[in-house]
Design a protein around this motif. Structure first.
Motif, short mmCIF file in Angstrom:
data_model
loop_
_atom_site.label_atom_id
_atom_site.label_comp_id
_atom_site.label_asym_id
_atom_site.label_seq_id
_atom_site.Cartn_x
_atom_site.Cartn_y
_atom_site.Cartn_z
N GLY A 50 0.68 -1.43 -0.06
CA GLY A 50 0.03 -0.02 -0.15
C GLY A 50 0.88 1.14 -0.03
O GLY A 50 0.24 2.35 0.06
N LYS A 51 2.07 1.09 -0.09
CA LYS A 51 2.92 2.36 0.02
C LYS A 51 3.01 2.88 -1.37
O LYS A 51 2.64 2.25 -2.64
CB LYS A 51 4.39 1.96 0.29
N TYR A 52 3.08 4.18 -1.44
CA TYR A 52 2.91 5.13 -2.68
C TYR A 52 4.16 6.01 -2.82
O TYR A 52 4.68 6.49 -1.92
CB TYR A 52 1.35 5.66 -2.95
N LEU A 53 4.29 6.43 -4.17
CA LEU A 53 5.12 7.70 -4.53
C LEU A 53 4.20 8.30 -5.52
O LEU A 53 3.71 7.92 -6.50
CB LEU A 53 6.46 7.21 -5.21
N ILE A 54 4.09 9.82 -5.05
CA ILE A 54 3.22 10.79 -5.75
C ILE A 54 4.33 11.76 -6.37
O ILE A 54 5.47 12.21 -5.95
CB ILE A 54 2.53 11.37 -4.85
N GLY A 55 4.06 11.96 -7.63
CA GLY A 55 4.89 13.01 -8.43
C GLY A 55 4.18 13.68 -9.35
O GLY A 55 3.02 13.47 -9.85
N ARG A 101 -1.60 15.29 -2.75
CA ARG A 101 -1.01 14.64 -1.74
C ARG A 101 -1.65 14.98 -0.43
O ARG A 101 -1.74 14.00 0.56
CB ARG A 101 0.40 15.58 -1.28
N ALA A 102 -2.56 16.09 -0.19
CA ALA A 102 -3.58 16.15 0.99
C ALA A 102 -4.32 15.14 1.33
O ALA A 102 -4.86 15.04 2.34
CB ALA A 102 -4.13 17.52 0.97
N THR A 103 -4.85 14.49 0.25
CA THR A 103 -5.85 13.51 0.26
C THR A 103 -5.35 12.09 0.48
O THR A 103 -6.31 11.11 0.79
CB THR A 103 -6.73 13.35 -1.12
N LEU A 104 -4.06 11.80 0.41
CA LEU A 104 -3.57 10.62 0.47
C LEU A 104 -2.81 10.44 2.18
O LEU A 104 -2.30 11.56 2.71
CB LEU A 104 -2.53 10.44 -0.44
N ASP A 105 -2.70 9.32 2.66
CA ASP A 105 -2.04 9.01 3.86
C ASP A 105 -0.48 9.30 3.85
O ASP A 105 -0.01 8.64 3.19
CB ASP A 105 -2.36 7.46 4.30
N PRO A 106 0.04 10.21 4.32
CA PRO A 106 1.23 10.46 4.47
C PRO A 106 2.07 9.63 5.04
O PRO A 106 3.45 9.21 4.95
CB PRO A 106 1.52 11.81 5.57
N ALA A 107 1.54 8.43 5.91
CA ALA A 107 2.49 7.35 6.75
C ALA A 107 2.86 6.42 5.55
O ALA A 107 3.58 5.69 5.88
CB ALA A 107 1.56 6.93 7.80
N GLN A 108 1.98 6.30 4.50
CA GLN A 108 2.02 5.28 3.44
C GLN A 108 3.12 5.69 2.46
O GLN A 108 3.42 5.01 1.45
CB GLN A 108 0.92 4.82 2.83
N GLU A 109 3.73 7.08 2.26
CA GLU A 109 4.48 7.64 1.25
C GLU A 109 5.87 6.83 1.44
O GLU A 109 6.53 6.86 2.62
CB GLU A 109 4.43 9.21 1.48
N TYR A 110 6.46 6.71 0.13
CA TYR A 110 7.83 6.27 0.44
C TYR A 110 8.97 7.66 0.58
O TYR A 110 8.50 8.68 0.51
CB TYR A 110 8.17 5.78 -1.12
#
Length: 112
Positions: A29-34, A103-112
Motif C-alpha cells: 500500500g505504499k505510494y510515490l506521488i509526483g 498529496r493532501a488526500t493521501l495518507d502521509p504514513a504510506q508515502e515512500y
C-alpha cells in the motif's frame, strides 16, 4: 529546409500535457506521488522500468527489488494542458500545486 522549419514549428506548437501521477506498491500500500510536464514520458519510463527490472524512482529501489515489478502500478491522477500563453516555469508551478492538492488526500504514513 522548409520541411525542417515546418517540423520544428510543429514541435514547438504541440499541445503539452502534464500530469500528477501515483506509483503504488499493491503489496504493502505504499505510494510515490509526483508530477511531470509530459504524461507520455512518465508512462514510457514506468513501462521501461518494468521491462528492464530497474526501479522507476530511487526511493522505490528496495521494494522494487524485493517484490518485483508486477506489484507496482502507475496511475495518472490528473492531467493538465499547458496554456498557449503559459511559460514552462508557470506550468510546472501549476503542476506542483496540483500535486500538493492530491498529496493532501493521501495518507502521509504510506508515502515512500
Amino acid at each position: 529546409m522548409n520541411k525542417r522549419k515546418a517540423l520544428i514549428n510543429e514541435y514547438k506548437e504541440r499541445k503539452r500535457r502534464g500530469c500528477v501521477y501515483l506509483v503504488t506498491n499493491i503489496n504493502n500500500g505504499k505510494y510515490l506521488i509526483g508530477h511531470s510536464a509530459n504524461v507520455q514520458s512518465e508512462q514510457n519510463k514506468f513501462q521501461f522500468a518494468c521491462m528492464t527490472g530497474t526501479a522507476f524512482h530511487p526511493r522505490l529501489r528496495k521494494d522494487w527489488k524485493e517484490v518485483g515489478t508486477q506489484d507496482f502500478t502507475l496511475k495518472v491522477l490528473e492531467e493538465l494542458e499547458q496554456k498557449p500563453d503559459q511559460g514552462q516555469e508557470a506550468f510546472m508551478d501549476d503542476l506542483k500545486a496540483l500535486e500538493q492538492l492530491w498529496r493532501a488526500t493521501l495518507d502521509p504514513a504510506q508515502e515512500y
